[in-house]
Design a protein around this motif. Structure first.
Motif, PDB file in Angstrom:
ATOM      1  N   GLU A   1      -0.049   6.482   0.982  1.00 26.98           N
ATOM      2  CA  GLU A   1      -0.869   7.229   1.941  1.00 26.98           C
ATOM      3  C   GLU A   1      -1.950   6.364   2.570  1.00 26.98           C
ATOM      4  N   ASN A   2      -2.391   5.343   1.841  1.00 24.68           N
ATOM      5  CA  ASN A   2      -3.465   4.481   2.347  1.00 24.68           C
ATOM      6  C   ASN A   2      -2.976   3.108   2.781  1.00 24.68           C
ATOM      7  N   GLN A   3      -1.643   2.927   2.807  1.00 24.74           N
ATOM      8  CA  GLN A   3      -1.048   1.660   3.239  1.00 24.74           C
ATOM      9  C   GLN A   3      -1.645   0.468   2.489  1.00 24.74           C
ATOM     10  N   LEU A   4      -1.758   0.631   1.171  1.00 27.92           N
ATOM     11  CA  LEU A   4      -2.301  -0.422   0.319  1.00 27.92           C
ATOM     12  C   LEU A   4      -1.142  -1.156  -0.355  1.00 27.92           C
ATOM     13  N   PRO A   5      -0.900  -2.420  -0.014  1.00 26.06           N
ATOM     14  CA  PRO A   5       0.227  -3.144  -0.616  1.00 26.06           C
ATOM     15  C   PRO A   5      -0.023  -3.484  -2.088  1.00 26.06           C
ATOM     16  N   ILE A   6       1.073  -3.617  -2.813  1.00 20.94           N
ATOM     17  CA  ILE A   6       1.036  -3.992  -4.225  1.00 20.94           C
ATOM     18  C   ILE A   6       1.873  -5.244  -4.404  1.00 20.94           C
ATOM     19  N   VAL A   7       1.326  -6.229  -5.086  1.00 21.56           N
ATOM     20  CA  VAL A   7       2.103  -7.399  -5.473  1.00 21.56           C
ATOM     21  C   VAL A   7       2.261  -7.361  -6.992  1.00 21.56           C
ATOM     22  N   VAL A   8       3.493  -7.330  -7.449  1.00 23.53           N
ATOM     23  CA  VAL A   8       3.795  -7.320  -8.880  1.00 23.53           C
ATOM     24  C   VAL A   8       4.267  -8.714  -9.258  1.00 23.53           C
ATOM     25  N   LEU A   9       3.578  -9.341 -10.210  1.00 23.53           N
ATOM     26  CA  LEU A   9       3.920 -10.718 -10.576  1.00 23.53           C
ATOM     27  C   LEU A   9       3.718 -10.951 -12.071  1.00 23.53           C
ATOM     28  N   ASN A  10       4.119 -12.127 -12.491  1.00 24.62           N
ATOM     29  CA  ASN A  10       4.053 -12.508 -13.897  1.00 24.62           C
ATOM     30  C   ASN A  10       2.773 -13.307 -14.145  1.00 24.62           C
TER      31      ASN A  10
END
Length: 249
Positions: free
Chosen positions: A219-228
Motif C-alpha cells: 500500500e505504501n510502495q515500500l520495497p523489500i530486499v531479502v538477503l543473507n
C-alpha cells in the motif's frame, strides 16, 4: 558531535541508491548456532556489517525480533494468555536491542534505543520526530518492543517504523540468499527469485514477512530486499543498488 556521526557524513557518497534504510534482524540471528540466548562472536560479526553501512552515510534504523529469548505465539500455544505472551515477546526485543547497542557502541557507533513501551530507565520512548532528529545527527536507531501492541509481529513493527521514518527500503536479513519458491534448506530444487511482486509473495504464501507487513509495504510502495546477512558486504552492495538477494516490489 560524535566521531561516528562525523565519519558517517564524511564518507557518504553519491553512488548510494538508498539513503535511509530499515534493517530487520531476527532474534535467532543473535543466538547463532545455539538457537537461544546470545552468541557475541556472531553479534560482533553483524555489528561490523552495520557499522560499515552506517559509515557510508546511510541513515539506519533497526528492528530486532525476540525469538532467541521468547516468542509470544509459542507461549500462547502452550496455554498462556496471548496478550501477556506477546508483551513478554516485546520485552525480549528490548533485551536484544540493548545487547546489540552495547556491541555497536563499543565499535564506535553512536546509537539510540527507542521503545514502543515506555521504560525510561532503559531507553527513550518512541517519538517519531525525535527518531528523525537522531537520524539527522548521524545516529543509528534501534526500535524495540514491536508496535507496543499484542497480535502484531516484529515484521509489522519494522514496516510501520520504516513508513513512519520515510525509509527508502526495508532490508530483511536472513540466513538464506533471498526469497525461494520453497524452503531451500529442505528442498534442493527450490528456485531463488531475483525479483518478485508483493502480490505473488502473498498468493504463494512465501513467508517473506507476515501478510499484514507485506500489505503495508504494498500500500505504501515500500520495497523489500531479502538477503543473507552471513555474507560479508551484502547490505553494502544492496544499498549501492547492486543485485543481491531478492527485491520485493
Amino acid at each position: 558531535m560524535s566521531q561516528s556521526a562525523t565519519g558517517a557524513r564524511a564518507q557518504g557518497g553519491a553512488d548510494l541508491r538508498f539513503r535511509r534504510i530499515l534493517l530487520k534482524l531476527s532474534g535467532e540471528a543473535l543466538a547463532g548456532e545455539r538457537g537461544v540466548g546470545f552468541d557475541f562472536e556472531r553479534i560482533g560479526f553483524f555489528a561490523d556489517q552495520i557499522v560499515q553501512v552506517a559509515r557510508m552515510g546511510v541513515q539506519l534504523g533497526l528492528v530486532i525480533g525476540g525469538g532467541n529469548i521468547v516468542r509470544g505465539t509459542q507461549l500462547s500455544q502452550m496455554g498462556m494468555d496471548r496478550v501477556g505472551a506477546d508483551y513478554m515477546g516485546m520485552l525480549g526485543t528490548v533485551i536484544n536491542a540493548m545487547a546489540l547497542q552495547d556491541v555497536l557502541e563499543k565499535k564506535g557507533l553512536d546509537t539510540r534505543v527507542m521503545t514502543a513501551i515506555r521504560m525510561e530507565e532503559l531507553a527513550e520512548p518512541y517519538i517519531r520526530r525525535r527518531a528523525l532528529r537522531h537520524f539527522e545527527k548521524g545516529r543509528t536507531v534501534i526500535f524495540a518492543a514491536g508496535t507496543g501492541n499484542p497480535y502484531f509481529s516484529t515484521d509489522t513493527a519494522a514496516v510501520l517504523r520504516a513508513i513512519q521514518m520515510k525509509a527508502d527500503v526495508i532490508i530483511k536479513a536472513t540466513s538464506v540468499d533471498g526469497v525461494y519458491s520453497a524452503d531451500p534448506k529442505k528442498d534442493p530444487n527450490a528456485t531463488l527469485y531475483e525479483t518478485i511482486s508483493y502480490r505473488d509473495v502473498m498468493l504463494e504464501e512465501l513467508r517473506v514477512m507476515d501478510q499484514t507487513a507485506i500489505t503495508l509495504c504494498k500500500e505504501n510502495q515500500l520495497p523489500i530486499v531479502v538477503l543473507n546477512l552471513h555474507r560479508p558486504g551484502a547490505i553494502e552492495r544492496a544499498i549501492k543498488g547492486e543485485r543481491v538477494g531478492t527485491l520485493v516490489s
